[in-house]
Motif scaffolding. Structure first.
Motif, PDB file in Angstrom:
ATOM      1  N   GLU A 109      -8.299   3.870  -3.228  1.00 32.62           N
ATOM      2  CA  GLU A 109      -7.656   5.094  -3.688  1.00 32.62           C
ATOM      3  C   GLU A 109      -6.168   4.920  -3.959  1.00 32.62           C
ATOM      4  O   GLU A 109      -5.546   5.822  -4.538  1.00 32.62           O
ATOM      5  N   TYR A 110      -5.582   3.808  -3.540  1.00 34.34           N
ATOM      6  CA  TYR A 110      -4.174   3.556  -3.842  1.00 34.34           C
ATOM      7  C   TYR A 110      -4.068   2.910  -5.217  1.00 34.34           C
ATOM      8  O   TYR A 110      -4.831   2.008  -5.550  1.00 34.34           O
ATOM      9  N   VAL A 111      -3.096   3.367  -5.998  1.00 39.46           N
ATOM     10  CA  VAL A 111      -2.876   2.804  -7.329  1.00 39.46           C
ATOM     11  C   VAL A 111      -1.990   1.569  -7.225  1.00 39.46           C
ATOM     12  O   VAL A 111      -2.271   0.542  -7.838  1.00 39.46           O
ATOM     13  N   GLU A 112      -0.943   1.653  -6.426  1.00 40.64           N
ATOM     14  CA  GLU A 112       0.020   0.559  -6.262  1.00 40.64           C
ATOM     15  C   GLU A 112       0.166   0.221  -4.774  1.00 40.64           C
ATOM     16  O   GLU A 112       0.031   1.092  -3.919  1.00 40.64           O
ATOM     17  N   VAL A 113       0.482  -1.028  -4.494  1.00 44.27           N
ATOM     18  CA  VAL A 113       0.744  -1.446  -3.119  1.00 44.27           C
ATOM     19  C   VAL A 113       1.920  -0.661  -2.543  1.00 44.27           C
ATOM     20  O   VAL A 113       1.930  -0.309  -1.362  1.00 44.27           O
ATOM     21  N   SER A 114       2.870  -0.331  -3.386  1.00 41.72           N
ATOM     22  CA  SER A 114       4.030   0.430  -2.916  1.00 41.72           C
ATOM     23  C   SER A 114       3.620   1.799  -2.370  1.00 41.72           C
ATOM     24  O   SER A 114       4.289   2.354  -1.496  1.00 41.72           O
ATOM     25  N   ASP A 115       2.499   2.356  -2.849  1.00 42.49           N
ATOM     26  CA  ASP A 115       2.003   3.630  -2.325  1.00 42.49           C
ATOM     27  C   ASP A 115       1.535   3.473  -0.876  1.00 42.49           C
ATOM     28  O   ASP A 115       1.709   4.380  -0.056  1.00 42.49           O
ATOM     29  N   ILE A 116       0.951   2.336  -0.566  1.00 47.60           N
ATOM     30  CA  ILE A 116       0.542   2.049   0.808  1.00 47.60           C
ATOM     31  C   ILE A 116       1.785   1.977   1.681  1.00 47.60           C
ATOM     32  O   ILE A 116       1.826   2.541   2.785  1.00 47.60           O
TER      33      ILE A 116
END
Length: 86
Positions: free
Chosen positions: A57-64
């Motif tokens: 469900e995360y688009v980018e690692v930065s969102d994690i």
């Protein structure tokens, strides 16, 4: 993939890999079926992050990383293990 990050976060917080005794094929089948060992994660916030990773469900690692930083702020001054993926 975010599944890999979810497994890494799981391992950091549980001190073991998910599905340690299963073969890679069995593990992939479990992930594809949505059969996640989330009950092994005590913190509901970490559990939610790992679940989002495993469900891709995360688009980018930065969102994690944003979600992990929110945990850091919530647990500042405690011995809660803090991590970052960026």
């Amino acid at each position: 993939s975010s599944r890999r990050q979810g497994s890494t976060i799981f391992e950091i917080y549980t001190s073991r890999a998910p599905y340690l005794e299963d073969t890679d094929d069995v593990v992939m089948d479990k992930y594809n079926d949505g059969d996640f060992p989330l009950s092994e994660l005590e913190c509901p916030t970490v559990r939610a992050i790992v679940q989002k990773c495993w469900k891709s469900e995360y688009v980018e690692v930065s969102d994690i990383d944003v979600d992990l930083k929110n945990i850091q702020e919530k647990h500042a001054g405690t011995d809660f293990p803090l991590i970052s993926v960026s």
